[in-house]
Design an enzyme around this catalytic site. Structure first.
Site, PDB file in Angstrom:
ATOM      1  N   ASP A  53       0.875  -1.172   0.000  1.00 46.05           N
ATOM      2  CA  ASP A  53       0.000   0.000   0.000  1.00 46.05           C
ATOM      3  C   ASP A  53       0.914   1.224   0.000  1.00 46.05           C
ATOM      4  OD1 ASP A  53      -2.448  -1.389   0.139  1.00 46.05           O
ATOM      5  OD2 ASP A  53      -2.190  -1.684   2.290  1.00 46.05           O
ATOM      6  N   ASP A  58     -13.433  -3.486  -1.520  1.00 43.26           N
ATOM      7  CA  ASP A  58     -13.310  -3.284  -0.073  1.00 43.26           C
ATOM      8  C   ASP A  58     -14.705  -3.315   0.531  1.00 43.26           C
ATOM      9  OD1 ASP A  58     -10.580  -2.820  -0.492  1.00 43.26           O
ATOM     10  OD2 ASP A  58     -10.911  -0.672  -0.787  1.00 43.26           O
TER      11      ASP A  58
END
Length: 254
Positions: free
Chosen positions: A11, A130
């Site tokens: 990330d 997500d």
């Protein structure tokens, strides 16, 4: 049966690898090029690179970052973050990505998934989703780096993504992300009923958590902190999975 895959996730924000809990309280965990080099040597099966600020900042992923990471890799490389057009994806592929991940832009304009599959082949398109548990929807889709809830059912969206032409699903449980409490197994049980490969993400803390996710139908398991901080070496994880009758690729060089 195809071997199950172990995938570290980078990330990236402002050129650095970061990680938090439930997408908050981000900590700096290093430079993406250094980590990419390490994972290639340690026997990771693939690498995922997510520019987590791209959608919020309304831009595409920085191609220079992708190019630098790709230079270190001999394994498949997925890149996502702010991909909203075929041209965005083409730029990342030319920079060294093997697959592109789409999330917010695909949810806002589902035709994007089909456009990418038509342009580059279904195998090139990873749909990142997500989700958060929800009393009404079961699991709710959340966009823009976990900041914007939608009214869309996660399981319905997964079905639609399959029909649109996604080649793979990267499914992240925000409730479990960074907690170390294990993957959301009820979510995986339902999601893996679809005829599309699924990468489980969010919650890995112990070796057994990876085993549970794979036994519940995941085709691959993704983690960040455990790998970045050296808590669980990839070679040790693969040995554990092999001992528990999970088919994994084990390099004789490790």
């Amino acid at each position: 049966m195809p071997a199950k895959r172990i995938i570290p996730c980078l990330d990236v924000k402002q050129g650095r690898v970061v990680k938090g809990v439930q997408f908050k309280d981000l900590r700096d965990l290093g430079h993406p090029v250094d980590l990419a080099r390490r994972y290639d040597a340690e026997g990771a099966d693939e690498l995922v690179f997510l520019d987590i600020a791209a959608s919020l900042e309304q831009r595409s992923t920085r191609q220079a970052w992708v190019r630098a990471v790709a230079h270190e890799l001999s394994i498949p490389f997925t890149v996502g973050g702010g991909v909203s057009s075929v041209d965005d994806a083409r730029g990342l592929l030319r920079a060294g990505a093997d697959k592109v991940a789409v999330n917010t832009a695909a949810a806002l304009r589902p035709a994007l998934v089909s456009e990418l599959a038509d342009a580059f082949g279904r195998q090139c398109v990873v749909a990142a989703v997500d989700v958060k548990r929800d009393a009404d929807l079961g699991w709710r889709v959340v966009l823009k780096g976990g900041t914007e809830p939608t009214d869309r059912s996660a399981l319905e969206w997964l079905q639609e993504l399959n029909e649109l032409g996604a080649g793979e699903i990267l499914l992240t449980s925000m409730d479990r992300d960074g907690t170390g409490d294990g993957f959301d197994l009820p979510l995986l049980e339902q999601a893996t009923e679809l005829p599309i490969p699924l990468i489980a993400s969010g919650g890995a803390g112990l070796e057994i958590h990876f085993l549970e996710a794979l036994e519940h139908g995941a085709d691959a398991v993704l983690a960040a902190t455990l790998f970045h901080e050296g808590i669980l070496p990839i070679a040790r994880l693969k040995a554990y999975l092999a001992q528990n009758d999970i088919s994994v690729r084990i390099s004789h060089d490790l």
